[in-house]
Design an enzyme around this catalytic site. Structure first.
Site, mmCIF file in Angstrom:
data_model
loop_
_atom_site.group_PDB
_atom_site.id
_atom_site.type_symbol
_atom_site.label_atom_id
_atom_site.label_comp_id
_atom_site.label_asym_id
_atom_site.label_seq_id
_atom_site.Cartn_x
_atom_site.Cartn_y
_atom_site.Cartn_z
ATOM 1 N N SER A 140 6.630 -6.212 12.120
ATOM 2 C CA SER A 140 6.641 -6.236 10.662
ATOM 3 C C SER A 140 7.547 -5.114 10.199
ATOM 4 O O SER A 140 7.807 -4.163 10.942
ATOM 5 C CB SER A 140 5.218 -6.008 10.129
ATOM 6 N N TYR A 153 -3.233 -2.169 9.751
ATOM 7 C CA TYR A 153 -2.049 -3.001 9.942
ATOM 8 C C TYR A 153 -0.843 -2.143 10.318
ATOM 9 O O TYR A 153 -0.117 -2.455 11.280
ATOM 10 C CB TYR A 153 -1.765 -3.794 8.666
#
Length: 258
Positions: A140, A153
């Site tokens: 990401s 995350y």
């Protein structure tokens, strides 16, 4: 006619893509199927829809719960040797660190970071024996930068980037490569579904939500398309990418360039 012209760059290759019943993973599966790979799907979803995807892609399907290391071991034994491993399954939770539910932290770490470790450790021996393999981890933009309230995350995606570099070094002389793909905001049904709620909550127009909220950090002001990620994954599997390893490929509209 060359394999490239026939659209069979991955003919004879078997590819496991986790989290591939929708979104990014499905786009990667479709791209690899189009290049001749035998695709193995894994993920959640309606049984009838998954059956349709299996027919569309002439694909196997394994419903293993990737939160469970034992289930991962069973899946990897059941599907047999693979040439391409795409660790794509992931989850997210947004909360201040002092209120972050410990069970959500554990689940995010299990799926985003530990599951790729388990699939990789089990896939690597056969790849090394064959002298060819491709490991692609969906990271990401948050593997390179951070946003508040996403502690688990951010930590998991930074972790998968480091894990990828490590295994790339370990496998550097084996014919097996390992790379990350790090998307920004990707146009998926999940993102599209958030727009009406955000419009109502903030009193904004659709365009304002897209440009000033969702795409605030992407200079191009364009969502990444899942098919763009699929194309990049296919490139990383090409023979010409055999010396591309340990890299973290941004596809984020310029987000992490700033």
């Amino acid at each position: 006619m060359s394999d490239m012209l026939k659209g069979q760059l991955l003919a004879g290759k078997r590819a496991l893509i986790t989290g591939s019943t929708s979104g990014i993973g499905l786009a990667v599966a479709r791209a690899m199927h189009a290049e001749g790979a035998q695709v193995i799907l894994n993920g959640l979803g309606d049984a009838d829809e998954i059956s349709k995807l299996q027919s569309e892609l002439d694909a196997e399907f394994n419903a293993a719960n990737l939160l469970d290391p034992a289930a991962i071991e069973t899946m990897m034994a059941d599907i047999g040797n693979i040439d391409i491993l795409v660790n794509n399954a992931g989850m997210q939770h947004v909360s201040p660190v002092e209120d972050f539910p410990t069970d959500r932290w554990d689940a995010i770490m299990a799926l985003n970071l530990s599951a790729p470790f388990h699939t990789t450790r089990l896939a690597v021996p056969a790849m090394k024996k064959k002298g060819w393999g491709r490991i692609i981890n969906t990271a990401s933009a948050h593997s390179k930068t951070a946003s508040p309230f996403k502690s688990a995350y951010n930590a998991s995606k930074h972790g998968i980037a480091g894990f990828t570099k490590t295994i790339a070094l370990e496998l550097a002389q084996t014919g097996v490569t390992a790379n990350c793909i790090s998307p920004g905001y990707v146009w998926t049904p999940l993102i599209e579904g958030q727009i009406p709620d955000t419009m109502a909550a903030r009193g904004l127009t659709r365009d304002e939500v897209i440009n000033d909220v969702l795409l605030a950090k992407q200079p191009t002001k364009k969502f990444v398309q899942p098919e763009e990620i699929g194309a990049l994954a296919v490139f990383l599997c090409r023979e010409e990418a055999g010396n591309v390893t340990g890299a973290n490929w941004s596809i984020d509209g310029g987000w992490t360039a700033e």
